[in-house]
Design a protein around this motif. Structure first.
Motif, PDB file in Angstrom:
ATOM      1  N   ALA A 297      24.924 -77.264  17.048  1.00 35.05           N
ATOM      2  CA  ALA A 297      25.610 -78.580  16.610  1.00 35.05           C
ATOM      3  C   ALA A 297      24.526 -79.401  15.460  1.00 35.05           C
ATOM      4  CB  ALA A 297      26.497 -79.467  17.132  1.00 35.05           C
ATOM      5  N   PRO A 298      23.253 -79.575  16.147  1.00 29.07           N
ATOM      6  CA  PRO A 298      22.046 -80.329  15.050  1.00 29.07           C
ATOM      7  C   PRO A 298      21.819 -79.676  14.036  1.00 29.07           C
ATOM      8  CG  PRO A 298      21.746 -80.763  17.585  1.00 29.07           C
ATOM      9  CD  PRO A 298      22.838 -79.654  17.172  1.00 29.07           C
TER      10      PRO A 298
ATOM     11  N   ARG B 167      24.614 -79.627  11.248  1.00 32.75           N
ATOM     12  CA  ARG B 167      24.646 -81.168  10.825  1.00 32.75           C
ATOM     13  C   ARG B 167      23.767 -81.061   9.633  1.00 32.75           C
ATOM     14  NH1 ARG B 167      23.366 -84.110  15.115  1.00 32.75           N
ATOM     15  NH2 ARG B 167      21.464 -83.956  14.632  1.00 32.75           N
ATOM     16  N   GLU B 168      22.550 -80.619   9.821  1.00 33.46           N
ATOM     17  CA  GLU B 168      21.294 -80.743   8.795  1.00 33.46           C
ATOM     18  C   GLU B 168      21.842 -79.968   7.535  1.00 33.46           C
ATOM     19  OE1 GLU B 168      18.556 -82.556   8.551  1.00 33.46           O
ATOM     20  OE2 GLU B 168      19.278 -83.515  10.325  1.00 33.46           O
TER      21      GLU B 168
END
Length: 283
Positions: free
Chosen positions: A20-21, A24-25
């Motif tokens: 997820a991180p 997101r980026e």
């Protein structure tokens, strides 16, 4: 080349949530991405009641797993189904981490036409040997995972899966796990990461090795994690060297991140920049 869709495949005891991180980026940079839950992972992962708090360690070590019988071939077929759908929207970059590399290799061997670039991030890329055989080599001997065996619970043959108790409170074991996984992260980040992991993992890592005729024709990248103590950098370099010897006309595009085994997932900015680099994308 039209901007690709990045399809991410997780490693052992993990799930799509771990990406997820990084996704997101990528989204903030204007790119499409999705993460796959391999069979028996994500919201379909088995969590024995005995794994909850307070834990029942006896039951945890003896309760059979719903992952019993799930194979690497199941994972490969599942990802191929995802790639068929993603490919309707343009090029696809298939990206895998750690044990997820075994799934990438299976997909590349079976359906190379669905993959525009295959990307291993400190992932198993078996060429001359199988996973088990590589684990007996000098390049793997320095792996810090050797000090984390205490996280395993129960008899895998009885459970039908590898079962890890990530909720251990043993300070020595936690220190060993942090060294192996996230030595470059804070204690808070490490404990948060442990709580994203699932207790059970399939017993079948497969015996498949890369096929020069199919996998070998896909443009490929290997992202080395220079601070990885789980899959040592010497073993990562061996994968690259053997693959390039097998298909010298289509060598790995090799990149390096200064990251532990999962540090790039916790702090994904550099990984996102690398994956979206125009030179990388058009090679």
């Amino acid at each position: 080349m039209t901007d690709p869709t990045y399809v991410f495949v997780h490693g052992s005891n993990s799930n799509s949530f771990s990406w997820a991180p990084l996704m997101r980026e990528l989204a903030l940079l204007g790119h499409r991405a999705l993460a796959v839950d391999l069979p028996g992972h994500g919201f379909s992962a088995p969590f024995p009641v005995s794994y909850q708090a307070p834990q029942d360690l006896g039951a945890l070590a003896s309760t059979p797993s719903d992952l019993a019988g799930v194979t690497l071939a199941d994972a490969v077929d599942h990802v191929i189904g995802v790639l068929r759908r993603a490919g309707e929207h343009g090029p696809v970059f298939l990206v895998g981490h750690s044990r997820g590399g075994a799934t990438l290799t299976g997909v590349g061997n079976k359906a190379p036409e669905l993959v525009d670039r295959i990307v291993y991030i400190s992932a198993w890329c078996c060429v001359d040997l199988t996973v088990g055989e590589y684990m007996a080599t000098p390049e793997y001997a320095t792996s810090a995972l050797g000090d984390t065996a205490g996280v395993l619970t129960g008899d895998p043959a009885t459970l039908g899966a590898l079962r890890m108790n990530w909720r251990t409170a043993d300070p020595a074991l936690l220190a060993a796990l942090k060294k192996a996984m996230l030595a470059d992260g804070s204690e808070q980040e490490f404990l948060a990461y442990l709580n994203t992991l699932e207790p059970d993992e399939s017993l079948d890592a497969g015996t498949e090795r890369v096929d020069a005729a199919t996998w070998g024709r896909i443009p490929r990248t290997y992202i080395r994690l220079a601070r990885d103590t789980s899959i040592p950098i010497a073993l990562q370099d061996r994968f690259i060297r053997e693959a390039d010897a097998l298909t010298p006309d289509n060598p790995f595009d090799v990149r390096t991140l200064e990251s532990s085994h999962v540090g790039f997932l916790v702090h994904p900015e550099e990984a996102a920049a690398l994956l979206t680099d125009r030179q990388f994308s058009t090679k």
